[in-house]
Write a protein that holds these residues in place. Structure first.
Motif, mmCIF file in Angstrom:
data_model
loop_
_atom_site.group_PDB
_atom_site.id
_atom_site.type_symbol
_atom_site.label_atom_id
_atom_site.label_comp_id
_atom_site.label_asym_id
_atom_site.label_seq_id
_atom_site.Cartn_x
_atom_site.Cartn_y
_atom_site.Cartn_z
ATOM 1 N N UNK A 226 -51.379 -63.031 -14.967
ATOM 2 C CA UNK A 226 -52.297 -62.459 -13.979
ATOM 3 C C UNK A 226 -53.060 -63.552 -13.251
ATOM 4 N N UNK A 227 -53.621 -64.496 -14.011
ATOM 5 C CA UNK A 227 -54.346 -65.636 -13.443
ATOM 6 C C UNK A 227 -54.022 -66.850 -14.291
ATOM 7 N N UNK A 228 -54.165 -68.038 -13.685
ATOM 8 C CA UNK A 228 -53.887 -69.259 -14.433
ATOM 9 C C UNK A 228 -54.682 -70.413 -13.846
ATOM 10 N N UNK A 229 -55.050 -71.342 -14.709
ATOM 11 C CA UNK A 229 -55.677 -72.589 -14.284
ATOM 12 C C UNK A 229 -55.064 -73.715 -15.097
ATOM 13 N N UNK A 230 -54.664 -74.776 -14.414
ATOM 14 C CA UNK A 230 -54.035 -75.916 -15.064
ATOM 15 C C UNK A 230 -54.958 -77.122 -14.962
ATOM 16 N N UNK A 231 -55.137 -77.817 -16.067
ATOM 17 C CA UNK A 231 -55.991 -79.016 -16.098
ATOM 18 C C UNK A 231 -55.275 -80.122 -16.853
ATOM 19 N N UNK B 12 -54.153 -69.351 -19.374
ATOM 20 C CA UNK B 12 -53.497 -68.180 -18.790
ATOM 21 C C UNK B 12 -54.239 -66.895 -19.141
ATOM 22 N N UNK B 13 -54.488 -66.081 -18.110
ATOM 23 C CA UNK B 13 -54.933 -64.702 -18.313
ATOM 24 C C UNK B 13 -53.698 -63.836 -18.129
ATOM 25 N N UNK B 14 -53.257 -63.223 -19.211
ATOM 26 C CA UNK B 14 -52.027 -62.432 -19.154
ATOM 27 C C UNK B 14 -52.281 -61.056 -18.549
ATOM 28 N N UNK B 15 -51.253 -60.495 -17.943
ATOM 29 C CA UNK B 15 -51.342 -59.148 -17.399
ATOM 30 C C UNK B 15 -51.623 -58.158 -18.522
ATOM 31 N N UNK B 16 -52.476 -57.180 -18.231
ATOM 32 C CA UNK B 16 -52.808 -56.172 -19.235
ATOM 33 C C UNK B 16 -51.593 -55.351 -19.640
ATOM 34 N N UNK C 142 -48.557 -56.536 -20.015
ATOM 35 C CA UNK C 142 -47.541 -57.323 -20.704
ATOM 36 C C UNK C 142 -47.757 -57.298 -22.214
ATOM 37 N N UNK C 143 -46.688 -57.059 -22.957
ATOM 38 C CA UNK C 143 -46.772 -56.991 -24.413
ATOM 39 C C UNK C 143 -45.935 -58.071 -25.077
ATOM 40 N N UNK C 144 -45.521 -59.064 -24.326
ATOM 41 C CA UNK C 144 -44.736 -60.156 -24.888
ATOM 42 C C UNK C 144 -45.569 -60.926 -25.907
ATOM 43 N N UNK C 145 -45.028 -61.220 -27.095
ATOM 44 C CA UNK C 145 -45.759 -62.052 -28.057
ATOM 45 C C UNK C 145 -46.189 -63.361 -27.400
ATOM 46 N N UNK C 146 -47.404 -63.790 -27.693
ATOM 47 C CA UNK C 146 -47.960 -64.936 -26.980
ATOM 48 C C UNK C 146 -47.158 -66.215 -27.191
ATOM 49 N N UNK C 147 -46.603 -66.435 -28.355
ATOM 50 C CA UNK C 147 -45.827 -67.648 -28.562
ATOM 51 C C UNK C 147 -44.536 -67.617 -27.744
ATOM 52 N N UNK C 148 -43.953 -66.438 -27.620
ATOM 53 C CA UNK C 148 -42.737 -66.289 -26.820
ATOM 54 C C UNK C 148 -43.058 -66.507 -25.342
ATOM 55 N N UNK C 149 -44.172 -65.915 -24.888
ATOM 56 C CA UNK C 149 -44.561 -66.070 -23.486
ATOM 57 C C UNK C 149 -44.887 -67.524 -23.175
ATOM 58 N N UNK D 110 -52.706 -71.938 -23.321
ATOM 59 C CA UNK D 110 -53.775 -71.226 -24.035
ATOM 60 C C UNK D 110 -54.081 -69.927 -23.294
ATOM 61 N N UNK D 111 -54.146 -68.846 -24.036
ATOM 62 C CA UNK D 111 -54.412 -67.536 -23.446
ATOM 63 C C UNK D 111 -55.893 -67.209 -23.585
ATOM 64 N N UNK D 112 -56.501 -66.803 -22.476
ATOM 65 C CA UNK D 112 -57.931 -66.498 -22.429
ATOM 66 C C UNK D 112 -58.127 -65.136 -21.788
ATOM 67 N N UNK D 113 -59.267 -64.520 -22.054
ATOM 68 C CA UNK D 113 -59.576 -63.212 -21.474
ATOM 69 C C UNK D 113 -59.943 -63.310 -20.002
ATOM 70 N N UNK D 114 -60.594 -64.421 -19.632
ATOM 71 C CA UNK D 114 -61.017 -64.609 -18.241
ATOM 72 C C UNK D 114 -61.213 -66.091 -17.992
ATOM 73 N N UNK D 115 -61.157 -66.482 -16.714
ATOM 74 C CA UNK D 115 -61.390 -67.862 -16.317
ATOM 75 C C UNK D 115 -62.816 -68.011 -15.794
ATOM 76 N N UNK D 116 -63.492 -69.101 -16.120
ATOM 77 C CA UNK D 116 -64.870 -69.285 -15.628
ATOM 78 C C UNK D 116 -64.887 -69.484 -14.123
#
Length: 495
Positions: free
Chosen positions: A416-421, A436-440, A442-449, A471-477
Motif C-alpha cells: 500500500x505504501x513504502x519508504x526506502x532508506x 512497507x505498509x501492506x494492503x489490508x 493482502x494475506x500473504x505471510x510476511x516472510x514470503x512477501x 520491515x512491515x509497519x502499520x503506518x509511515x511517519x
C-alpha cells in the motif's frame, strides 16, 4: 498585470471563492471579496510591509486575511493551526509577526480575531508587483528546525503566470482542492493562483472522495481543475473500486485537469485512476523556496513517473556532488542521477534571519541547489528519485535513488505504501531497508512477501538495488504536509 489580483483591483460579480465545510456552502464574489479585504485591512490598520501571522484555518475569514494581506502589501506568515508548543514558539520567535490574525482563540490576548462584517473602510491601496516580500513560508523541518523562506510578490506572480500558461488556466476554470492553506500547494497554487487568473476557487474543508466529487461538478458546465496530493488520489482510486462511487468516477472523468504534487504519485495509482476514469493525472514538482519548477503541460498526456519539463522561464541543471553540471550526454540519458539546480524569477529571496543557510543553497549566480535528485529524458522531462539528504543511498560502491526502488515496490499489489532508506553498514557502506505498509486485503505471510519484494527489485532493477531488509509497519511517519519523515524511520531502525 501590475497587481497580484487584477480582478480584485477592478472587482465584478464573478464567483471568487466557494467554501464547502461541515457548516454548509459559503461563497464570495470578487466584489464581495474586495469589500471584505478592504474592511479587514482598515480594521487591522498596519503599515505596508508589516509581517502578519495568519492562523490558516479552513474558513472564509482566514482566506480574506491572506488575500487582503497580499492585496494591500502586508506580509503573511501562514501558521499551521495544529502547530505544537515548541514549533509554534520557534516560528513566532523567528518571524516576529506584528499581529496574529485568527478566527479561533488560543493565540494570545493580542491576537486579531478575524470576523466577517468589520466596519467598512475606504478602498485599500492595491500594492504593485515588485521585489517586496509577500509571504514567509516555513519549511517542513524534516532535517532540522523549520526555516522561513521569503517569497516576494514577483516570485508569486511569475510562478502563477508560468503555471497558468503550462496548464492553460483561465477565468472560466473552477480550481478545487482540499489542501491546507499554510503552504505552497494550497495557498499559492490554489487560492492565489485561482484569484490571479480570475477563476473560481473551491475549497473542500474536509476531504472525502464524495465531497471532492460533488465539488468538481457543482458548477458544471464550467471546466473543473483538481489539485490534490498522492494520498488523496490513492483514496480516490480506492473509492472508485466501489460501484456506489459512480458519481465520483463521473466527476473525475469530466474534470478538465487533474494535478498531483507535494510528493511523487506512484505509477500504479496513475494506472488505476486512468483505467477507472479515462483521465490521466498531471504531476508537477516544486519546493517552498522555489515554488513550482516543473509541470507536465496540460495540453499533453500525463507522464507517469515524471514531473514534466521546466516551466517557461525556469532554468534547470542536473549537477554532481561538486555542483558541476552533468555532461550533455549524462544529463539526458534518464539514468544518471544528479542534484536539481534551478534559476529564475521564482527563486526565493532567502531564509529569514539565516544568511548562512541561504548561502549554502543559493549561489552568486542565482542557482538554487534543491537537494533533490533526478534524472532527465531527452525530451526534457524530469524524474525525481529522492532527496540527497535521505534518498541518495551509497551501497557497495553504487549510488542508488530510494525513489526508484519505492516505485518498483509499489508495483506489487500487496504494497500500500513504502519508504526506502539507507542505514550504516560496515561492509556495504549503507544497507537498503524498505519499510512497507501492506494492503489490508493482502494475506500473504510476511516472510514470503518480503522475499517476493526483494526479488522483484532485483529482477526489475538490478540486484545491488534490492532491499537487504523489509520491515512491515502499520503506518509511515508523516509531517503536516503528508510527506514521509525518513529520519524517524532511520532512528526506529537504529533503535
Amino acid at each position: 498585470m501590475t497587481t497580484l489580483f487584477p480582478r480584485l483591483a477592478f472587482p465584478d460579480d464573478h464567483l471568487a471563492i466557494r467554501l464547502i465545510s461541515d457548516e454548509g456552502v459559503e461563497t464570495l464574489t470578487y466584489r464581495a471579496l474586495r469589500a471584505e479585504c478592504d474592511a479587514y485591512l482598515h480594521a487591522l490598520n498596519e503599515p505596508l510591509g508589516t509581517r502578519i501571522g495568519v492562523v490558516a484555518n479552513r474558513d472564509l475569514g482566514t482566506m480574506i486575511a491572506l488575500v487582503g494581506n497580499a492585496l494591500g502589501g502586508l506580509v503573511s506568515v501562514p501558521l499551521n493551526p495544529k502547530l505544537g508548543t515548541s514549533a509554534r514558539a520557534h516560528i513566532l520567535a523567528d518571524a516576529k509577526p506584528s499581529r496574529i490574525a485568527t478566527t479561533t482563540r488560543g493565540w494570545g490576548e493580542d491576537a486579531f480575531i478575524l470576523k466577517r462584517g468589520h466596519e467598512d473602510g475606504s478602498a485599500a491601496q492595491v500594492a504593485p508587483i515588485g521585489e517586496a516580500p509577500a509571504l514567509v513560508l516555513y519549511t517542513s523541518g524534516t532535517t532540522g528546525k523549520p526555516k522561513g523562506a521569503i517569497l516576494t510578490r514577483r516570485n508569486v506572480a511569475f510562478n502563477i503566470d508560468a503555471l497558468a500558461a503550462n496548464w492553460e488556466l483561465t477565468d472560466a476554470d473552477v480550481i478545487t482542492h482540499a489542501l491546507p492553506i499554510f503552504h505552497v500547494h494550497g495557498l499559492v497554487l490554489g487560492l492565489f493562483g485561482s484569484l490571479r487568473v480570475g477563476a473560481t476557487f473551491t475549497h473542500v474543508a474536509r476531504f472525502s472522495p464524495v465531497a471532492v466529487g460533488e465539488a468538481l461538478t457543482a458548477l458544471t458546465p464550467r471546466p473543473a481543475v483538481l489539485f490534490a496530493v498522492p494520498t488523496m488520489y490513492h483514496r480516490l482510486a480506492d473509492a472508485l473500486d466501489d460501484v456506489a462511487a459512480e458519481p465520483v468516477r463521473r466527476a473525475l472523468s469530466s474534470a478538465r485537469l487533474l494535478v498531483s504534487g507535494s510528493a511523487g504519485l506512484a505509477v500504479r495509482e496513475h494506472r488505476r485512476l486512468e483505467a477507472a476514469t479515462g483521465r490521466g493525472v498531471h504531476e508537477r514538482y516544486g519546493l517552498t523556496e522555489t515554488l513550482i519548477n516543473c509541470g507536465v503541460p496540460g495540453g499533453s498526456a500525463s507522464q507517469p513517473g515524471y514531473v514534466g519539463p521546466p516551466l517557461p522561464g525556469v532554468e534547470l541543471l542536473l549537477v554532481d556532488d561538486e555542483r558541476v553540471p552533468l555532461s550533455p550526454e549524462a544529463s539526458v540519458d534518464d539514468q544518471t542521477i544528479g542534484e536539481v539546480a534551478v534559476r529564475g524569477p521564482h527563486v526565493f529571496a532567502g531564509y529569514l534571519n539565516r544568511p548562512d543557510a541561504t548561502a549554502r543553497v543559493l549561489d552568486a549566480e542565482g542557482w538554487f541547489y534543491t537537494g533533490d535528485l533526478a534524472t532527465r529524458r531527452a525530451d526534457g522531462s524530469i524524474r525525481i528519485v529522492g532527496r540527497r539528504a535521505v534518498d541518495l543511498i551509497k551501497t557497495g560502491g553504487y549510488k542508488v535513488g530510494a525513489g526508484e526502488i519505492e516505485a518498483c515496490l509499489l508495483e506489487d499489489p500487496a504494497v500500500r505504501e513504502v519508504a526506502v532508506v539507507g542505514v550504516p553498514d560496515d561492509d556495504l557502506g549503507e544497507r537498503i531497508i524498505a519499510f512497507v505498509v501492506a494492503s489490508e486485503r493482502d494475506e500473504t505471510p510476511r516472510d514470503v512477501l518480503a522475499a517476493r519484494l526483494t526479488s522483484l527489485v532485483a529482477q526489475e532493477l538490478t540486484p545491488h538495488k534490492r532491499p537487504r531488509d523489509v520491515r512491515f509497519v502499520e503506518a509511515l511517519p508523516r509531517n503536516a504536509m503528508g510527506k514521509i519523515v525518513k529520519p524517524e524511520l532511520k532512528k526506529s531502525f537504529a533503535g
